[in-house]
Scaffold this active site. Structure first.
Site, mmCIF file in Angstrom:
data_model
loop_
_atom_site.group_PDB
_atom_site.id
_atom_site.type_symbol
_atom_site.label_atom_id
_atom_site.label_comp_id
_atom_site.label_asym_id
_atom_site.label_seq_id
_atom_site.Cartn_x
_atom_site.Cartn_y
_atom_site.Cartn_z
ATOM 1 N N LYS A 68 -1.048 -22.503 29.588
ATOM 2 C CA LYS A 68 -2.098 -23.526 29.600
ATOM 3 C C LYS A 68 -3.500 -22.934 29.544
ATOM 4 O O LYS A 68 -4.432 -23.590 29.100
ATOM 5 C CB LYS A 68 -1.950 -24.400 30.848
ATOM 6 C CG LYS A 68 -0.739 -25.318 30.802
ATOM 7 C CD LYS A 68 -0.674 -26.200 32.030
ATOM 8 C CE LYS A 68 0.520 -27.140 31.969
ATOM 9 N NZ LYS A 68 0.605 -27.996 33.172
ATOM 10 N N ARG A 69 -3.636 -21.695 30.003
ATOM 11 C CA ARG A 69 -4.985 -21.110 29.984
ATOM 12 C C ARG A 69 -5.470 -20.871 28.546
ATOM 13 O O ARG A 69 -6.661 -20.682 28.314
ATOM 14 C CB ARG A 69 -5.025 -19.801 30.776
ATOM 15 C CG ARG A 69 -4.271 -18.643 30.161
ATOM 16 C CD ARG A 69 -4.461 -17.376 30.970
ATOM 17 N NE ARG A 69 -3.722 -16.252 30.424
ATOM 18 C CZ ARG A 69 -2.442 -16.018 30.675
ATOM 19 N NH1 ARG A 69 -1.768 -16.840 31.463
ATOM 20 N NH2 ARG A 69 -1.825 -14.962 30.157
#
Length: 434
Positions: free
Chosen positions: A206-207
Site C-alpha cells: 500500500k505504501r
C-alpha cells in the site's frame, strides 16, 4: 491425472489485490490454453480475519475480470472435520503427535531429517535441508487446520496437476512435499511466479499506492487493460507486441515464457496499456461505459450533448476516471485561476477591451450550436481588434476552463452553451475593475 487442473485459492482476509489477480490470471490462462480446468477455492479457516465481505469482493472481482472458474466453489471452512481426521491418521502412524498447551491440543508433523529436492518449472531444481524446519503444525489448538495442511489435502483431493503461485511461497513447497510423502500422495508440479515489486524495488504494498483491484476498478480501468498489463509482469512473447485481448492471451500463453526475474509495477505503463484498450472500444461501447461510470454527470446534459462531450475527450483519457479530472469545469464553475496568467491577461488593456467586445458582439450573435460559426466569428473579431486569433483564443480557454489546455475550444464552447460561456468570460473580465 491426465488433464490439466489448476486452482486459485485466495484467503478472504482482505480485498483482492493486484498480486492475487496476476496469480489467478496465470492459472486461468494455463488451464484454458491446455483445455484443462480452472478451479476456485476459498481458504477461509482463519476465523478471526476471514470476512464474508472480502469473499464477496473476490468472487465479484473474478467475474468482472472475466476469469470464470469451472465446477463448484470449494470453501475450506466446510471441510474442517475432514482435515482433523486425516491429521489423526498421521498421529496413528507415528508421523505426527499431539501437543497440549493451556488446556488445548494441537497436532504437529514430525519433520524427517533429509534433503528436500524438487523441480520448479520456472526456477529449476531447488534443494533445501529439512534441518532448517521446525515441526509443522497441522491442526491448531483452536481445532482449525493450518495453511500447509489444508492446502495439500485440498490440492490432492481436487486432483490439482500444477500449483501456480507467487515466489513468496517457494519456501513453503519443501514443507508441503514432506506432507505429500507422508500421506503417500503424488504431488503436483510447481510453478512459482516472480514477485511484483514497487518502483523502489521492494515488494508491492500500500505504501506504493493502490494495490487492491477495487481501487483500480473504481478509477475506471478496463478489465482487459488490467489483465493485459498484469500478464506482462513476469511473462512475454517473442517480439515487441504487448497489447492482447484475453482470448489472444489464452492462445499464446506458455509456462516456458514465464520470467525468473522479479517485475516492477509501473503505473504509467498500466495507463498506456489501458489506453490502447480504450482506443479499441467501439464508439457505442465507449459512450455506454462512460454513461455507466458517470451516472450523475450524464444526467446534467441532454443525451446527444452528453455523447458529444465524452467523445470530445476520448483521445485524451487513458482510463474512465480521467474524464472528470480533465472536464471538471463542464460540471461546475471555474474556481481559482492560476495567479500569474490571470494577472498577465488582466494587465493587458487592449486585450481586455477586445474580449469585452467579443462578449458583447460575437458571442451574442453566434449560433452556439455551430462550433464552426463560433470559430469563424471569433477569428474575425480578433483580426478586427488587431490581434492574431491565438492571442484571444488562449485567454478565452483560460477564462472558461481555468486551464491552458483543453479539447477544441469551439467544440467545448458549443457544448457548454452560450449562457455559461458568457457568464464565465464576463465574470473574469470584471476582475479587471478591482
Amino acid at each position: 491425472m491426465n488433464s490439466i487442473r489448476v486452482r486459485f485459492a485466495p484467503s478472504p482476509t482482505g480485498y483482492l489485490h493486484i498480486g492475487g489477480v496476476r496469480t489467478a490470471l496465470f492459472n486461468y490462462l494455463y488451464a484454458r490454453n491446455q483445455k484443462g480446468h480452472f478451479l476456485m477455492r476459498i481458504e477461509d479457516t482463519d476465523r478471526e480475519r476471514s470476512e464474508k465481505r472480502f469473499e464477496e469482493d473476490i468472487l465479484a472481482s473474478m467475474k468482472w475480470l472475466g476469469l470464470e472458474w469451472d465446477g463448484d466453489l470449494v470453501r475450506q471452512s466446510q471441510r474442517v472435520a475432514h482435515y482433523r481426521e486425516l491429521a489423526e491418521s498421521l498421529v496413528n502412524r507415528g508421523l505426527a503427535y499431539r501437543e497440549s498447551r493451556d488446556g488445548q491440543e494441537a497436532i504437529k508433523f514430525k519433520i524427517p531429517v533429509q534433503e528436500s529436492v524438487f523441480h520448479d518449472l520456472v526456477h529449476g531444481e531447488i534443494r533445501v535441508d529439512t534441518k532448517l524446519f521446525d515441526d509443522i503444525v497441522l491442526i491448531k489448538s483452536d481445532g482449525n487446520p493450518t495453511y500447509h495442511w489444508a492446502c495439500i489435502v485440498d490440492d490432492h483431493e481436487m486432483e490439482i496437476s500444477h500449483v501456480i503461485r507467487g515466489e513468496d511461497h517457494l519456501t513453503n513447497t519443501p514443507k508441503q512435499l514432506l506432507l505429500y510423502a507422508a500421506m503417500e500422495w503424488k504431488p503436483p508440479k510447481y510453478v512459482h511466479l516472480p514477485l511484483i515489486l514497487g518502483t523502489d524495488g521492494t515488494p508491492l504494498s500500500k505504501r506504493h499506492g493502490a494495490t487492491a483491484l477495487s481501487e483500480f476498478r473504481s478509477r475506471g480501468y478496463l478489465a482487459e487493460g488490467l489483465l493485459n498489463y498484469l500478464v506482462l509482469l513476469g511473462w512475454s512473447t517473442p517480439g515487441d507486441h504487448e497489447i492482447f485481448t484475453l482470448k489472444e492471451l489464452v492462445g499464446k500463453f506458455s509456462i516456458k515464457r514465464i520470467h525468473k526475474s522479479n517485475a516492477r509495477f509501473d503505473e504509467e505503463k498500466l495507463d498506456w496499456v489501458n489506453a490502447q484498450h480504450m482506443k479499441h472500444l467501439s464508439d457505442q461501447d465507449y459512450v455506454s461505459l462512460m454513461t455507466s461510470f458517470y451516472p450523475e454527470e450524464s444526467k446534467k446534459y441532454p443525451k446527444g450533448r452528453w455523447e458529444k462531450l465524452v467523445m470530445l475527450y476520448r483521445p485524451r483519457i487513458r482510463f474512465l476516471g480521467e474524464f472528470i479530472e480533465q472536464a471538471n469545469y463542464c460540471f461546475r464553475d471555474v474556481g481559482e485561476y492560476e495567479a500569474g496568467l490571470k494577472a498577465e491577461i488582466l494587465s493587458n488593456q487592449p486585450l481586455i477591451q477586445c474580449l469585452q467586445g467579443w462578449a458583447e458582439n460575437v458571442s451574442r450573435g453566434a449560433d452556439f450550436e455551430n462550433d464552426k460559426e463560433i470559430e469563424r466569428l471569433t477569428r474575425q473579431w480578433a483580426d478586427q481588434c488587431g490581434f492574431e486569433a491565438k492571442e484571444i483564443i488562449h485567454p478565452l480557454r483560460f477564462m472558461m476552463t481555468g486551464r491552458t489546455g483543453s479539447p477544441g475550444l469551439f467544440q467545448l464552447m458549443s457544448l457548454l452553451g452560450k449562457e455559461i460561456c458568457l457568464e464565465r468570460v464576463k465574470k473574469f473580465l470584471k476582475m479587471s475593475d478591482t
